[in-house]
Write a protein that holds these residues in place. Sequence first.
Motif, mmCIF file in Angstrom:
data_model
loop_
_atom_site.group_PDB
_atom_site.id
_atom_site.type_symbol
_atom_site.label_atom_id
_atom_site.label_comp_id
_atom_site.label_asym_id
_atom_site.label_seq_id
_atom_site.Cartn_x
_atom_site.Cartn_y
_atom_site.Cartn_z
ATOM 1 N N GLY A 1 0.870 -1.182 0.000
ATOM 2 C CA GLY A 1 0.000 0.000 0.000
ATOM 3 C C GLY A 1 0.899 1.222 0.000
ATOM 4 N N HIS A 2 0.939 1.966 -1.115
ATOM 5 C CA HIS A 2 1.972 3.019 -1.226
ATOM 6 C C HIS A 2 1.590 4.348 -0.578
ATOM 7 N N GLY A 3 0.251 4.656 -0.546
ATOM 8 C CA GLY A 3 -0.197 5.883 0.137
ATOM 9 C C GLY A 3 0.322 7.157 -0.487
ATOM 10 N N ALA B 1 -1.014 1.035 -9.475
ATOM 11 C CA ALA B 1 -2.317 1.698 -9.616
ATOM 12 C C ALA B 1 -2.232 2.927 -10.515
ATOM 13 N N HIS B 2 -1.002 3.377 -10.785
ATOM 14 C CA HIS B 2 -0.843 4.617 -11.544
ATOM 15 C C HIS B 2 -0.467 4.405 -13.009
ATOM 16 N N TRP B 3 -0.605 3.179 -13.471
ATOM 17 C CA TRP B 3 -0.507 2.961 -14.927
ATOM 18 C C TRP B 3 -1.749 2.195 -15.375
ATOM 19 N N ASP C 1 6.221 5.329 -12.705
ATOM 20 C CA ASP C 1 5.300 6.225 -12.010
ATOM 21 C C ASP C 1 5.563 6.136 -10.511
ATOM 22 N N HIS C 2 4.913 7.033 -9.741
ATOM 23 C CA HIS C 2 5.268 7.085 -8.303
ATOM 24 C C HIS C 2 4.782 5.857 -7.528
ATOM 25 N N GLY C 3 3.847 5.095 -8.102
ATOM 26 C CA GLY C 3 3.463 3.825 -7.464
ATOM 27 C C GLY C 3 4.648 2.865 -7.434
ATOM 28 N N GLY D 1 -0.620 -0.500 -4.678
ATOM 29 C CA GLY D 1 -1.895 0.229 -4.678
ATOM 30 C C GLY D 1 -2.271 0.601 -3.257
ATOM 31 N N ASN D 2 -3.527 0.424 -2.874
ATOM 32 C CA ASN D 2 -3.986 0.553 -1.485
ATOM 33 C C ASN D 2 -5.317 -0.190 -1.354
ATOM 34 N N ILE D 3 -5.443 -1.026 -0.346
ATOM 35 C CA ILE D 3 -6.674 -1.818 -0.183
ATOM 36 C C ILE D 3 -7.874 -0.897 0.064
ATOM 37 N N VAL D 4 -7.685 0.107 0.921
ATOM 38 C CA VAL D 4 -8.707 1.142 1.129
ATOM 39 C C VAL D 4 -8.142 2.442 0.578
ATOM 40 N N HIS D 5 -8.893 3.118 -0.299
ATOM 41 C CA HIS D 5 -8.373 4.334 -0.932
ATOM 42 C C HIS D 5 -9.552 5.194 -1.381
ATOM 43 N N ASN D 6 -9.905 6.175 -0.551
ATOM 44 C CA ASN D 6 -11.011 7.068 -0.899
ATOM 45 C C ASN D 6 -10.587 8.507 -0.636
ATOM 46 N N ASP E 1 -8.989 1.270 -9.000
ATOM 47 C CA ASP E 1 -7.593 1.412 -9.456
ATOM 48 C C ASP E 1 -6.553 0.986 -8.412
ATOM 49 N N HIS E 2 -6.758 1.370 -7.140
ATOM 50 C CA HIS E 2 -5.762 1.026 -6.117
ATOM 51 C C HIS E 2 -5.971 -0.368 -5.520
ATOM 52 N N TYR E 3 -7.147 -0.937 -5.741
ATOM 53 C CA TYR E 3 -7.464 -2.274 -5.206
ATOM 54 C C TYR E 3 -6.929 -3.382 -6.118
HETATM 55 ZN ZN ZN Z 1 -1.601 5.897 -5.457
#
Ligand code: ZN
Length: 271
Positions: A25-27, A61-63, A123-125, A176-181, A234-236
Amino acid sequence: MKLQELKNLTDTFTSSDPLPAFFIGHGNPMNAIEENPFTKSLQEMGKSIRQTPNAILVISAHWLTRGGTWVSTTPKPETIYDFGGFPAELYKVNYPAPGSPEYARELMNLIPEVKEDTQWGLDHGAWAILKHLYPAADIPVFEMSIDYGKPMQYHFDLSARLKSLRNKGVLIIGSGNIVHNLRMWFAKPGLEPYDWALEFDEWVKGRINARDFISLIEYEKHGSSAKLSVPTADHYIPMLYSLALAGPEEEIKFTYEEVFTSASMRAFRIG
Ligand code: ZN
């Protein structure tokens, strides 16, 4: 092709003990330049791998792409600053790892419908976590895109076909991130997690421990906490790419757990 050339080529991709696979989870991109318990856990993760990978494949998640899945054959991938409004020092970070056209082509051999991209950098991910995992930036890195138009099952099945790369010295990382809102992130001050974020993160942890990957593919059935935690997938999705790489007997170990506001920083290691 002469026999000797063929031999040399196979030698490049000889089998080894499988490398682990990660989900991270990159945050916040600022983690790239900060020192905190999360970045420390990444440093530990990097050091815990005894075998030096021949290459690193990141599914970030960023591509996101549509109409297909691409793999980057860029020999010298650029550090991409795919965000806005951060302090100037973040835009000075460079992660100069070489690309890996060889292993990208090996991936295309395995999955012929994956197409070649000769432009994409990091990308930054990818770079924001690799900077802590492998600070020397001396291991070749390549990325594979996420076909955003496809259902969850497609991503899981596609990744299962990458498994053999782990035996060829490739470290595969879903980022990515499991929770991302983000909308709910800006909706309240402070880092106290929302109840639904905690609930969903805990549910995912339980499903992983139970090896119930089908429920994770069909996460939308989990109801309102899933809807709030995964407003867009996208992040999941990168987590599904990581889970699909697990062998039936392989241990899945959580290397970091933290939920704040509407983000889960949960990370795990397979194998
Ligand atoms: Zn991200």
